[in-house]
Scaffold this motif. Structure first.
Motif, PDB file in Angstrom:
ATOM      1  N   TYR A  82       0.820  -1.210   0.000  1.00 34.53           N
ATOM      2  CA  TYR A  82       0.000   0.000   0.000  1.00 34.53           C
ATOM      3  C   TYR A  82       0.862   1.272   0.000  1.00 34.53           C
ATOM      4  CZ  TYR A  82      -4.217  -2.679   1.226  1.00 34.53           C
ATOM      5  OH  TYR A  82      -5.284  -3.541   1.227  1.00 34.53           O
ATOM      6  N   TYR A  90      -3.644   3.120  10.824  1.00 34.29           N
ATOM      7  CA  TYR A  90      -4.782   3.182   9.891  1.00 34.29           C
ATOM      8  C   TYR A  90      -5.999   2.488  10.499  1.00 34.29           C
ATOM      9  CZ  TYR A  90      -2.194   4.909   5.788  1.00 34.29           C
ATOM     10  OH  TYR A  90      -1.471   5.679   4.899  1.00 34.29           O
ATOM     11  N   ARG A  91      -5.773   1.335  11.073  1.00 34.39           N
ATOM     12  CA  ARG A  91      -6.889   0.574  11.654  1.00 34.39           C
ATOM     13  C   ARG A  91      -7.541   1.376  12.784  1.00 34.39           C
ATOM     14  NH1 ARG A  91      -6.670  -5.823  13.580  1.00 34.39           N
ATOM     15  NH2 ARG A  91      -7.093  -6.307  11.402  1.00 34.39           N
ATOM     16  N   GLU A 148      -7.807   4.454  12.938  1.00 35.92           N
ATOM     17  CA  GLU A 148      -8.599   5.530  12.324  1.00 35.92           C
ATOM     18  C   GLU A 148      -9.695   4.970  11.423  1.00 35.92           C
ATOM     19  OE1 GLU A 148      -6.145   8.417  10.340  1.00 35.92           O
ATOM     20  OE2 GLU A 148      -5.000   8.891  12.158  1.00 35.92           O
ATOM     21  N   ARG A 192      -9.423   3.393   8.657  1.00 36.18           N
ATOM     22  CA  ARG A 192      -9.146   3.784   7.275  1.00 36.18           C
ATOM     23  C   ARG A 192      -8.400   2.683   6.551  1.00 36.18           C
ATOM     24  NH1 ARG A 192      -5.714   7.889   5.760  1.00 36.18           N
ATOM     25  NH2 ARG A 192      -4.819   8.542   7.745  1.00 36.18           N
ATOM     26  N   MET A 247      -5.424   1.408   4.025  1.00 32.14           N
ATOM     27  CA  MET A 247      -4.031   1.871   3.995  1.00 32.14           C
ATOM     28  C   MET A 247      -3.681   2.697   2.755  1.00 32.14           C
ATOM     29  SD  MET A 247      -1.714  -1.098   5.828  1.00 32.14           S
ATOM     30  CE  MET A 247      -0.269  -0.023   5.943  1.00 32.14           C
ATOM     31  N   THR A 285      -5.565   5.279   1.768  1.00 34.25           N
ATOM     32  CA  THR A 285      -6.300   6.547   1.838  1.00 34.25           C
ATOM     33  C   THR A 285      -5.405   7.655   2.391  1.00 34.25           C
ATOM     34  OG1 THR A 285      -7.140   5.987   4.044  1.00 34.25           O
ATOM     35  CG2 THR A 285      -8.516   5.385   2.150  1.00 34.25           C
ATOM     36  N   GLN A 299       5.483   8.352  13.990  1.00 31.52           N
ATOM     37  CA  GLN A 299       5.006   8.767  12.671  1.00 31.52           C
ATOM     38  C   GLN A 299       6.007   9.736  12.050  1.00 31.52           C
ATOM     39  OE1 GLN A 299       0.857   9.930  12.747  1.00 31.52           O
ATOM     40  NE2 GLN A 299       1.048  10.791  10.688  1.00 31.52           N
TER      41      GLN A 299
END
Lengths: 158, 158
Positions: free
Chosen positions: A9, A78-79, A81, A83, A85, A87, A148
């Protein structure tokens, strides 16, 4: 397990990493997946990943745990949020600290499996704990603190 | 600095390691030396040792610290016994644990220097602390607990 690995991704500009970049022809190209609440990655060392005859050198084990953990951190973020991966905005993680305990010598001639759990997500920081197994036997334990990637370090979009 | 690297004293059968073996054509072939009471190693990453563009991937940094530390542990153990590194019995070390703190992103296009101190020698265990520098700037810190390789794991003499 999902069919597409976390690393598949990543956008092209983030996909050059020696450990996990799908565009690095000379790299390890590891592939990480969810397996329930754990993440899992399998890698078969090459004969030149030797330490002393018959065993894997520690730097490879550290590299596998490192890159699998930053990938797992991204997947977990991502999980968290809710969402997919692929996006926006992209979430990528770097390693703040890496700890590996080498429990027993890791044999060179078998696939290695790294299984990880997300120990903590707090703001931009994710802590990932891992076990590295050879034929079901625990050979190493790892803990990675991933953060991050700051926006100013992200490559420009292609 | 001495002229001969620690790794150049290893016997052939111990010289296959991907990180530090002089006989591993595909490996990193690092070379470590004494500099007073410190040990030092310089390595210039290849372009494929990339993480995100411009920076070195963490697994290489872990590998450099790991192999330089086990080499330093061996050198320190010989020095503690007042022996040259090519005398018997051979002393080789494996990593029991590796910890790396990534202080700042490490640039890809310059030589990296690892400087280490022997924090402790206790029986078969040696603790080595390291700093990894790029152009004089500290980019990572490492601590390795190295243990002398058990006799039953040592390859037979050639």
């Amino acid at each position: 397990m999902t069919e597409k690995a976390f690393q598949d991704y990543y956008r092209d500009e983030y996909s050059h990493c020696y450990g996990c970049g799908r565009l690095n022809d000379q790299g390890l190209q590891i592939k990480s997946y969810w397996d329930g609440d754990e993440t899992v990655m399998t890698f078969t060392p090459s004969t030149y990943h030797i330490a002393i005859p018959g065993y894997v050198y520690g730097g490879l084990i550290a590299s596998l745990i490192d890159c699998h953990s930053t990938g797992s951190a991204a997947a977990a973020a991502y999980r968290a949020e809710n969402r997919a991966m692929d996006t926006d905005p992209p979430l990528r993680f770097l390693t703040a600290s890496l700890h590996v305990d080498y429990i027993k010598p890791t044999p060179l001639d078998v696939p290695l499996e790294v299984r990880s759990t997300i120990k903590e997500i707090k703001g931009r920081k994710v802590i990932v704990t891992s076990g590295l197994y050879a034929q079901g036997e625990l050979c190493a334990r790892g803990e990675v603190v991933a953060v991050q990637v700051p926006e100013h370090l992200l490559p420009n979009e292609s």
